[in-house]
Write a protein that holds these residues in place. Structure first.
Motif, PDB file in Angstrom:
ATOM      1  N   GLN A  12       0.838  -1.194   0.000  1.00  0.00           N
ATOM      2  CA  GLN A  12       0.000   0.000   0.000  1.00  0.00           C
ATOM      3  C   GLN A  12       0.874   1.245   0.000  1.00  0.00           C
ATOM      4  O   GLN A  12       1.975   1.253   0.558  1.00  0.00           O
ATOM      5  CB  GLN A  12      -0.912   0.014   1.233  1.00  0.00           C
ATOM      6  CG  GLN A  12      -2.002  -1.044   1.203  1.00  0.00           C
ATOM      7  CD  GLN A  12      -2.892  -0.958   2.414  1.00  0.00           C
ATOM      8  OE1 GLN A  12      -2.411  -0.673   3.513  1.00  0.00           O
ATOM      9  NE2 GLN A  12      -4.181  -1.203   2.231  1.00  0.00           N
ATOM     10  N   SER A  13       0.301   2.274  -0.554  1.00  0.00           N
ATOM     11  CA  SER A  13       1.023   3.540  -0.551  1.00  0.00           C
ATOM     12  C   SER A  13       0.928   4.180   0.833  1.00  0.00           C
ATOM     13  O   SER A  13       0.037   3.844   1.618  1.00  0.00           O
ATOM     14  CB  SER A  13       0.415   4.474  -1.597  1.00  0.00           C
ATOM     15  OG  SER A  13      -0.915   4.823  -1.225  1.00  0.00           O
ATOM     16  N   GLU A  57      -0.186   7.018   1.679  1.00  0.00           N
ATOM     17  CA  GLU A  57      -1.479   7.692   1.843  1.00  0.00           C
ATOM     18  C   GLU A  57      -2.568   6.706   2.254  1.00  0.00           C
ATOM     19  O   GLU A  57      -3.415   6.997   3.097  1.00  0.00           O
ATOM     20  CB  GLU A  57      -1.871   8.400   0.536  1.00  0.00           C
ATOM     21  CG  GLU A  57      -1.021   9.606   0.187  1.00  0.00           C
ATOM     22  CD  GLU A  57       0.300   9.210  -0.465  1.00  0.00           C
ATOM     23  OE1 GLU A  57       0.502   7.992  -0.711  1.00  0.00           O
ATOM     24  OE2 GLU A  57       1.126  10.097  -0.709  1.00  0.00           O
ATOM     25  N   ASP A  58      -2.534   5.480   1.619  1.00  0.00           N
ATOM     26  CA  ASP A  58      -3.538   4.472   1.961  1.00  0.00           C
ATOM     27  C   ASP A  58      -3.392   4.019   3.417  1.00  0.00           C
ATOM     28  O   ASP A  58      -4.378   3.791   4.128  1.00  0.00           O
ATOM     29  CB  ASP A  58      -3.411   3.261   1.035  1.00  0.00           C
ATOM     30  CG  ASP A  58      -3.821   3.596  -0.392  1.00  0.00           C
ATOM     31  OD1 ASP A  58      -4.569   4.588  -0.563  1.00  0.00           O
ATOM     32  OD2 ASP A  58      -3.406   2.880  -1.327  1.00  0.00           O
ATOM     33  N   ILE A  59      -2.138   3.865   3.856  1.00  0.00           N
ATOM     34  CA  ILE A  59      -1.891   3.446   5.237  1.00  0.00           C
ATOM     35  C   ILE A  59      -2.405   4.499   6.216  1.00  0.00           C
ATOM     36  O   ILE A  59      -3.047   4.178   7.227  1.00  0.00           O
ATOM     37  CB  ILE A  59      -0.391   3.184   5.451  1.00  0.00           C
ATOM     38  CG1 ILE A  59       0.064   1.989   4.594  1.00  0.00           C
ATOM     39  CG2 ILE A  59      -0.087   2.927   6.922  1.00  0.00           C
ATOM     40  CD1 ILE A  59       1.548   1.751   4.636  1.00  0.00           C
ATOM     41  N   GLN A 114      -4.801   6.731   5.701  1.00  0.00           N
ATOM     42  CA  GLN A 114      -6.266   6.748   5.693  1.00  0.00           C
ATOM     43  C   GLN A 114      -6.848   5.560   6.462  1.00  0.00           C
ATOM     44  O   GLN A 114      -7.844   5.691   7.174  1.00  0.00           O
ATOM     45  CB  GLN A 114      -6.768   6.728   4.247  1.00  0.00           C
ATOM     46  CG  GLN A 114      -6.557   8.052   3.515  1.00  0.00           C
ATOM     47  CD  GLN A 114      -7.114   8.025   2.096  1.00  0.00           C
ATOM     48  OE1 GLN A 114      -7.597   6.989   1.639  1.00  0.00           O
ATOM     49  NE2 GLN A 114      -7.026   9.159   1.403  1.00  0.00           N
ATOM     50  N   ALA A 115      -6.214   4.375   6.310  1.00  0.00           N
ATOM     51  CA  ALA A 115      -6.698   3.198   7.035  1.00  0.00           C
ATOM     52  C   ALA A 115      -6.548   3.388   8.533  1.00  0.00           C
ATOM     53  O   ALA A 115      -7.455   3.062   9.317  1.00  0.00           O
ATOM     54  CB  ALA A 115      -5.935   1.955   6.568  1.00  0.00           C
ATOM     55  N   ASN A 116      -5.410   3.915   8.966  1.00  0.00           N
ATOM     56  CA  ASN A 116      -5.191   4.166  10.399  1.00  0.00           C
ATOM     57  C   ASN A 116      -6.165   5.224  10.919  1.00  0.00           C
ATOM     58  O   ASN A 116      -6.684   5.125  12.034  1.00  0.00           O
ATOM     59  CB  ASN A 116      -3.754   4.595  10.659  1.00  0.00           C
ATOM     60  CG  ASN A 116      -2.770   3.453  10.532  1.00  0.00           C
ATOM     61  OD1 ASN A 116      -3.145   2.293  10.682  1.00  0.00           O
ATOM     62  ND2 ASN A 116      -1.511   3.764  10.239  1.00  0.00           N
TER      63      ASN A 116
END
Length: 201
Positions: free
Chosen positions: A22-23, A25-27, A29-31
């Motif tokens: 994952q990028s 940014e994705d990490i 947003q998930a957190n």
């Protein structure tokens, strides 16, 4: 000359390598979504706890108020016998005794009357009130009917006689009043000898 299938065939799709990582940014947003879900869950639990504590506080206040209001219930019920006896003593006196000038008898009557009034005032200070429903509508929650009798002066369903006064403590009935209930005006009796309406021949 060697041919390149990817360039020679315009309809051919280029091979795409799937990204397994994952990028950043994705990490993030998930957190962030996970933290928001935890926050909402904790907020919900906090609000429920606060509501439970408020309900517990109100229930405790009611229980304390009830304990204060009704703590003397047993004692007050025991004192009603004394109040009844004082009332019976006064009601048993003939009218001539109330107008007597005999100092000893007059003092005795005044003493009994004063004792009864003082006892009732003491009970009232502790939340005990006398029920004297003469002329009021019969209420099975406050009164206990002993009999029903015709009464030309009192409408049907009203209390025509108080046999024994009742008492309340706070909003609860300590003892219901024993009463007689009016059945209304007595029905006119039929004329003797049958129907007196004149007949024509």
């Amino acid at each position: 000359m060697t041919q390149n299938p990817a360039t020679d065939n315009p309809n051919a799709e280029p091979a795409v390598e799937e990204a397994t990582a994952q990028s950043p940014e994705d990490i993030i947003q998930a957190n962030f979504a996970r933290i928001e879900a935890e926050r909402d869950d904790l907020k919900d639990k906090l609000l429920r706890t606060l509501a439970d504590m408020e309900n517990l506080r109100r229930r405790t206040e009611r229980e304390i108020a009830d304990a204060k209001a009704y703590a003397v219930t047993s004692f007050a019920r025991d004192m009603l016998g004394a109040a009844d006896n004082l009332r019976r003593a006064l009601e048993s006196l003939p009218e001539t005794a109330r107008t007597t000038e005999e100092p000893a008898l007059k003092g005795l009557i005044e003493g009994v009357d004063l004792t009864e009034r003082d006892l009732l005032k003491t009970l009232e200070r502790h939340g005990v009130r006398k029920i004297d429903p003469l002329g009021e509508k019969f209420d099975p929650n406050l009164h206990q009917a002993m009999f029903e009798a015709p009464d030309a002066e009192i409408a049907k369903g009203l209390v025509s006689k108080v046999v024994q006064s009742g008492y309340k403590i706070g909003e609860r009935v300590l003892r219901p009043a024993l009463v007689g209930v009016s059945a209304g005006a007595p029905k006119p009796q039929a004329a003797e000898g049958g129907d007196s309406t004149p007949t024509t021949h």
